[in-house]
Design an enzyme around this catalytic site. Structure first.
Site, PDB file in Angstrom:
ATOM      1  N   ILE A 137       0.844  -1.209   0.000  1.00 52.47           N
ATOM      2  CA  ILE A 137       0.000   0.000   0.000  1.00 52.47           C
ATOM      3  C   ILE A 137       0.874   1.252   0.000  1.00 52.47           C
ATOM      4  CG2 ILE A 137      -1.892   1.194   1.182  1.00 52.47           C
ATOM      5  CD1 ILE A 137      -2.582  -1.597   2.458  1.00 52.47           C
ATOM      6  N   LYS A 187       1.978  -7.911   9.159  1.00 50.03           N
ATOM      7  CA  LYS A 187       0.532  -8.029   8.932  1.00 50.03           C
ATOM      8  C   LYS A 187       0.007  -9.463   8.746  1.00 50.03           C
ATOM      9  CE  LYS A 187       0.910  -7.622   3.947  1.00 50.03           C
ATOM     10  NZ  LYS A 187       0.369  -7.195   2.691  1.00 50.03           N
ATOM     11  N   SER A 224      -7.069  -1.382  10.542  1.00 51.23           N
ATOM     12  CA  SER A 224      -7.650  -2.474   9.767  1.00 51.23           C
ATOM     13  C   SER A 224      -9.050  -2.792  10.281  1.00 51.23           C
ATOM     14  CB  SER A 224      -6.757  -3.707   9.952  1.00 51.23           C
ATOM     15  OG  SER A 224      -7.392  -4.874   9.500  1.00 51.23           O
ATOM     16  N   THR A 257      -9.968  -5.489  10.866  1.00 53.27           N
ATOM     17  CA  THR A 257      -9.784  -6.597  11.792  1.00 53.27           C
ATOM     18  C   THR A 257     -10.018  -6.145  13.244  1.00 53.27           C
ATOM     19  OG1 THR A 257      -8.340  -8.476  12.221  1.00 53.27           O
ATOM     20  CG2 THR A 257      -7.269  -6.367  12.164  1.00 53.27           C
ATOM     21  N   TYR A 309      -2.203  -9.997  15.736  1.00 57.75           N
ATOM     22  CA  TYR A 309      -2.048  -8.925  14.743  1.00 57.75           C
ATOM     23  C   TYR A 309      -3.112  -7.847  14.968  1.00 57.75           C
ATOM     24  CZ  TYR A 309      -2.841  -6.322  10.475  1.00 57.75           C
ATOM     25  OH  TYR A 309      -3.076  -5.300   9.588  1.00 57.75           O
ATOM     26  N   LYS A 323      -3.129  -3.628  16.324  1.00 61.98           N
ATOM     27  CA  LYS A 323      -3.799  -2.463  15.720  1.00 61.98           C
ATOM     28  C   LYS A 323      -4.710  -1.789  16.745  1.00 61.98           C
ATOM     29  CE  LYS A 323      -2.101  -2.808  11.565  1.00 61.98           C
ATOM     30  NZ  LYS A 323      -1.130  -1.827  11.090  1.00 61.98           N
ATOM     31  N   ASN A 343      -3.718 -14.061   1.733  1.00 65.19           N
ATOM     32  CA  ASN A 343      -4.936 -13.382   1.282  1.00 65.19           C
ATOM     33  C   ASN A 343      -5.470 -13.984  -0.013  1.00 65.19           C
ATOM     34  OD1 ASN A 343      -3.330 -10.647   2.644  1.00 65.19           O
ATOM     35  ND2 ASN A 343      -5.312 -11.305   3.383  1.00 65.19           N
ATOM     36  N   LEU A 344      -6.777 -13.803  -0.184  1.00 64.58           N
ATOM     37  CA  LEU A 344      -7.469 -14.467  -1.290  1.00 64.58           C
ATOM     38  C   LEU A 344      -6.959 -14.056  -2.680  1.00 64.58           C
ATOM     39  CD1 LEU A 344      -9.814 -16.292  -2.212  1.00 64.58           C
ATOM     40  CD2 LEU A 344     -11.276 -14.256  -2.195  1.00 64.58           C
ATOM     41  N   ARG A 359     -11.496 -21.825   7.655  1.00 64.95           N
ATOM     42  CA  ARG A 359     -10.229 -21.389   8.260  1.00 64.95           C
ATOM     43  C   ARG A 359     -10.562 -20.805   9.633  1.00 64.95           C
ATOM     44  NH1 ARG A 359      -6.898 -16.746   5.053  1.00 64.95           N
ATOM     45  NH2 ARG A 359      -8.645 -15.494   5.760  1.00 64.95           N
ATOM     46  N   GLY A 399     -10.893 -18.531  12.779  1.00 68.86           N
ATOM     47  CA  GLY A 399     -10.795 -17.066  12.948  1.00 68.86           C
ATOM     48  C   GLY A 399     -11.472 -16.277  11.843  1.00 68.86           C
TER      49      GLY A 399
HETATM   50  P1  NAD Z   1       3.528  -4.613   3.433  1.00 59.67           P
HETATM   51  O1  NAD Z   1       4.119  -5.680   4.263  1.00 59.67           O
HETATM   52  O2  NAD Z   1       3.535  -4.764   1.960  1.00 59.67           O
HETATM   53  O3  NAD Z   1       4.233  -3.214   3.784  1.00 59.67           O
HETATM   54  C1  NAD Z   1       4.709  -2.921   5.072  1.00 59.67           C
HETATM   55  C2  NAD Z   1       6.081  -2.270   4.923  1.00 59.67           C
HETATM   56  O4  NAD Z   1       6.574  -1.946   6.235  1.00 59.67           O
HETATM   57  C3  NAD Z   1       7.105  -3.181   4.274  1.00 59.67           C
HETATM   58  O5  NAD Z   1       7.792  -2.465   3.258  1.00 59.67           O
HETATM   59  C4  NAD Z   1       8.053  -3.550   5.417  1.00 59.67           C
HETATM   60  O6  NAD Z   1       9.366  -3.774   4.962  1.00 59.67           O
HETATM   61  C5  NAD Z   1       7.934  -2.323   6.319  1.00 59.67           C
HETATM   62  N1  NAD Z   1       8.208  -2.584   7.731  1.00 59.67           N
HETATM   63  C6  NAD Z   1       7.668  -3.522   8.537  1.00 59.67           C
HETATM   64  N2  NAD Z   1       8.198  -3.447   9.770  1.00 59.67           N
HETATM   65  C7  NAD Z   1       9.081  -2.412   9.751  1.00 59.67           C
HETATM   66  C8  NAD Z   1       9.933  -1.829  10.712  1.00 59.67           C
HETATM   67  N3  NAD Z   1      10.040  -2.334  11.947  1.00 59.67           N
HETATM   68  N4  NAD Z   1      10.682  -0.768  10.366  1.00 59.67           N
HETATM   69  C9  NAD Z   1      10.605  -0.269   9.103  1.00 59.67           C
HETATM   70  N5  NAD Z   1       9.847  -0.796   8.141  1.00 59.67           N
HETATM   71  C10 NAD Z   1       9.084  -1.855   8.461  1.00 59.67           C
HETATM   72  O7  NAD Z   1       2.043  -4.362   3.974  1.00 59.67           O
HETATM   73  P2  NAD Z   1       0.852  -3.533   3.331  1.00 59.67           P
HETATM   74  O8  NAD Z   1      -0.158  -4.483   2.828  1.00 59.67           O
HETATM   75  O9  NAD Z   1       1.382  -2.476   2.441  1.00 59.67           O
HETATM   76  O10 NAD Z   1       0.254  -2.897   4.657  1.00 59.67           O
HETATM   77  C11 NAD Z   1       0.621  -1.604   5.093  1.00 59.67           C
HETATM   78  C12 NAD Z   1      -0.042  -1.338   6.427  1.00 59.67           C
HETATM   79  O11 NAD Z   1      -1.446  -1.464   6.276  1.00 59.67           O
HETATM   80  C13 NAD Z   1       0.348  -2.322   7.534  1.00 59.67           C
HETATM   81  O12 NAD Z   1       0.469  -1.616   8.745  1.00 59.67           O
HETATM   82  C14 NAD Z   1      -0.820  -3.278   7.576  1.00 59.67           C
HETATM   83  O13 NAD Z   1      -0.994  -3.845   8.848  1.00 59.67           O
HETATM   84  C15 NAD Z   1      -1.971  -2.362   7.223  1.00 59.67           C
HETATM   85  N6  NAD Z   1      -3.117  -3.081   6.630  1.00 59.67           N
HETATM   86  C16 NAD Z   1      -2.918  -3.875   5.547  1.00 59.67           C
HETATM   87  C17 NAD Z   1      -3.990  -4.579   5.009  1.00 59.67           C
HETATM   88  C18 NAD Z   1      -3.798  -5.515   3.842  1.00 59.67           C
HETATM   89  O14 NAD Z   1      -4.627  -6.413   3.671  1.00 59.67           O
HETATM   90  N7  NAD Z   1      -2.780  -5.353   3.019  1.00 59.67           N
HETATM   91  C19 NAD Z   1      -5.269  -4.440   5.567  1.00 59.67           C
HETATM   92  C20 NAD Z   1      -5.442  -3.586   6.658  1.00 59.67           C
HETATM   93  C21 NAD Z   1      -4.336  -2.904   7.191  1.00 59.67           C
HETATM   94  C1  WQD Z   2     -10.897 -13.259   2.356  1.00 59.46           C
HETATM   95  C2  WQD Z   2     -11.890 -14.404   2.173  1.00 59.46           C
HETATM   96  C3  WQD Z   2     -11.289 -16.372   3.414  1.00 59.46           C
HETATM   97  C4  WQD Z   2      -7.628 -17.270   1.192  1.00 59.46           C
HETATM   98  C5  WQD Z   2      -7.215 -10.572   6.255  1.00 59.46           C
HETATM   99  C6  WQD Z   2      -6.745 -10.215   7.630  1.00 59.46           C
HETATM  100  C7  WQD Z   2      -7.119  -8.814   7.948  1.00 59.46           C
HETATM  101  C8  WQD Z   2      -6.679  -7.826   6.849  1.00 59.46           C
HETATM  102  C9  WQD Z   2      -7.029  -8.302   5.485  1.00 59.46           C
HETATM  103  C10 WQD Z   2      -4.693  -6.703   7.441  1.00 59.46           C
HETATM  104  C11 WQD Z   2     -12.208 -15.142   3.470  1.00 59.46           C
HETATM  105  C12 WQD Z   2     -11.235 -16.653   1.929  1.00 59.46           C
HETATM  106  C13 WQD Z   2      -8.792 -16.692   1.651  1.00 59.46           C
HETATM  107  C14 WQD Z   2      -7.700 -18.531   0.548  1.00 59.46           C
HETATM  108  C15 WQD Z   2     -10.079 -18.526   0.850  1.00 59.46           C
HETATM  109  N1  WQD Z   2      -5.269  -7.635   6.831  1.00 59.46           N
HETATM  110  N2  WQD Z   2      -9.997 -17.311   1.473  1.00 59.46           N
HETATM  111  N3  WQD Z   2      -8.923 -19.105   0.390  1.00 59.46           N
HETATM  112  O1  WQD Z   2      -9.461 -12.787   6.213  1.00 59.46           O
HETATM  113  O2  WQD Z   2     -10.878 -10.865   5.336  1.00 59.46           O
HETATM  114  O3  WQD Z   2      -8.622 -10.432   6.189  1.00 59.46           O
HETATM  115  O4  WQD Z   2      -6.631  -9.663   5.315  1.00 59.46           O
HETATM  116  O5  WQD Z   2      -5.160  -5.944   8.240  1.00 59.46           O
HETATM  117  O6  WQD Z   2      -6.526  -8.521   9.165  1.00 59.46           O
HETATM  118  O7  WQD Z   2      -7.349 -11.101   8.569  1.00 59.46           O
HETATM  119  O8  WQD Z   2      -8.869 -11.598   4.033  1.00 59.46           O
HETATM  120  O9  WQD Z   2      -7.983 -12.344   1.857  1.00 59.46           O
HETATM  121  O10 WQD Z   2      -7.422 -13.692   3.919  1.00 59.46           O
HETATM  122  O11 WQD Z   2      -9.745 -13.740   3.046  1.00 59.46           O
HETATM  123  O12 WQD Z   2     -11.165 -19.101   0.688  1.00 59.46           O
HETATM  124  O13 WQD Z   2      -6.686 -19.112   0.150  1.00 59.46           O
HETATM  125  O14 WQD Z   2     -11.288 -15.376   1.307  1.00 59.46           O
HETATM  126  O15 WQD Z   2     -11.780 -17.485   4.104  1.00 59.46           O
HETATM  127  O16 WQD Z   2     -13.545 -15.533   3.406  1.00 59.46           O
HETATM  128  P1  WQD Z   2      -9.550 -11.512   5.494  1.00 59.46           P
HETATM  129  P2  WQD Z   2      -8.406 -12.862   3.184  1.00 59.46           P
END
Ligand code: NAD
Ligand code: WQD
Length: 342
Positions: free
Chosen positions: A14, A86, A126, A128, A150, A154, A202-203, A299, A301
């Site tokens: 992101i 994450k 998130s 979550t 995790y 948050k 993730n899916l 799965r 949780g």
């Molecule tokens: P990502 O893992 O691709 O990016 C996170 C970045 O942070 C990476 O570049 C990693 O190297 C860096 N990082 C981690 N720990 C560090 C540290 N101690 N010092 C410096 N850098 C560090 O993850 P993302 O998907 O881009 O997510 C970004 C943020 O959004 C995270 O905080 C994540 O929890 C949150 N988030 C992500 C999702 C998702 O599904 N992708 C959903 C909700 C929230």
């Molecule tokens: C989506 C749907 C699975 C994989 C997670 C974290 C959450 C947030 C986003 C950071 C669900 C199903 C998944 C697979 C499947 N991350 N699935 N087969 O669980 O909503 O959220 O990512 O903050 O904290 O928990 O996302 O993409 O894992 O799952 O059937 O191989 O797809 O059961 O219904 P989720 P997900």
């Protein structure tokens, strides 16, 4: 005057998309990343897309002395804090590591900010944090009830701004907590996107890898939920829409007077839910590929359904998700096909 924005975790999925949009919007970007889950090459591609350069500080948010150096070197106007770990499963195996990195790292960052009077922060939270919400769609008043380490990191981090912004504090912070639903898709150039190590959690990355032939079939976790087709329903949001929410939140924080206290949480989701089977079928149709799958046990949780009420972000930030599911899935496939070449 050009504003310097510090983007922690800017090389990640992101964060890299946010850097492109920040550069395109005319901000100067300082990325802080330790590359524990990303590659420096992502930042080269960010600069290629935006046709502008950014500054990089390779540093760990747990290293306070290094953070202090970064803040003394650059006059930062605001921080967008993406850095964090994450993976839900890994957080259950190594909770202390997650608390240390996510919570400890954020406390360090806030202390380093406080030291130099930088008090504008956007934090990546998130959906979550809502745990197993009873009513859909989920709005920001829903009690927080994270249930895995995790998610707890948050939730704990979200509590800190509440204390910093309590009545009677001498310093005023301006903080936006952005609660992402399910980020998906990639930049339309196909140059940056999500690139998980190992088996995707993730899916969507999993679907893309099956379609590309890197994995034989997709495990569908449960088909006996109380949803339209029995599979889990989620609110998938295009990463570009997510990023536009950050830019609007940033504008908002920069408009608030430095003497005013501002602390607000915003859901960033589309307000629409799609099931796993709908995701598979739409991915196949949009990209003209096949995604074999097998129904597997649930799965642990997982919630049956989760989608956002994002009306607060619409009303207060003027934000709205513009890209639909087809665009997310097309961009995700474009990235999957191109990433081995870049
Ligand atoms: P990502 O893992 O691709 O990016 C996170 C970045 O942070 C990476 O570049 C990693 O190297 C860096 N990082 C981690 N720990 C560090 C540290 N101690 N010092 C410096 N850098 C560090 O993850 P993302 O998907 O881009 O997510 C970004 C943020 O959004 C995270 O905080 C994540 O929890 C949150 N988030 C992500 C999702 C998702 O599904 N992708 C959903 C909700 C929230
Ligand atoms: C989506 C749907 C699975 C994989 C997670 C974290 C959450 C947030 C986003 C950071 C669900 C199903 C998944 C697979 C499947 N991350 N699935 N087969 O669980 O909503 O959220 O990512 O903050 O904290 O928990 O996302 O993409 O894992 O799952 O059937 O191989 O797809 O059961 O219904 P989720 P997900």
């Amino acid at each position: 005057m050009t504003k310097n924005i510090l983007v922690t975790g800017g090389a990640g999925y992101i964060g890299s998309h946010a850097c492109v949009s920040l550069l395109q919007a005319g901000y100067q970007v300082v990325v802080l990343d330790n590359f524990c889950n990303s590659q420096p090459s992502a930042l080269e591609r960010v600069q290629q897309i935006a046709d502008k350069s950014l500054l990089l500080e390779q540093c760990d948010i747990r290293d306070r002395a290094a953070l202090d150096k970064v803040f003394s070197k650059h006059a930062i106007s605001a921080v967008i804090h993406f850095a964090g770990l994450k993976a839900v499963g890994e957080s259950c195996q190594q909770p202390l590591f997650y608390y240390e990195n996510n919570v400890g790292g954020t406390i360090n960052l806030l202390q380093a900010m406080q030291q130099v009077d930088v008090r504008r922060l956007i934090f990546s939270s998130s959906a979550t944090v809502y745990g197993f919400p009873e009513n859909m769609p989920v709005n920001e008043a829903t009690p927080l009830a994270a249930y895995n380490p995790y998610g707890q990191t948050k939730q704990v981090i979200e509590q800190i701004p509440g204390d910093l912004c309590a009545p009677g504090m001498t310093e005023s912070w301006q903080i936006a907590l952005l609660r992402y639903f399910n980020p998906a898709g990639a930049h339309e150039s196909g140059l940056i996107g999500e690139d998980p190590n190992g088996i995707p959690n993730n899916l969507l990355p999993y679907i893309a890898q099956v379609a590309a032939g890197h994995r034989e079939w997709l495990p569908v976790f449960g088909d006996d939920y109380a949803t339209l087709d029995g599979t889990g329903v989620r609110d998938y949001i295009h990463v570009q829409d997510l990023v536009s929410g950050h830019l609007l939140a940033l504008q908002k924080l920069l408009q608030v007077d430095a003497s005013e206290v501002f602390c607000r949480a915003y859901n960033l989701g589309t307000g629409k839910g799609y099931s796993v089977l709908e995701m598979i079928k739409t991915f196949e149709q949009v990209n003209n590929v096949s995604v074999p799958y097998r129904i597997m046990p649930r799965r642990s949780g997982d919630v049956a359904s989760c989608w956002a009420d994002a009306s607060r972000a619409r009303e207060e930030l003027g934000w709205e998700a513009k890209k639909d599911l087809r665009e997310m899935l097309a961009d995700s496939w474009h990235w999957q096909c191109k990433k081995t070449l870049v």
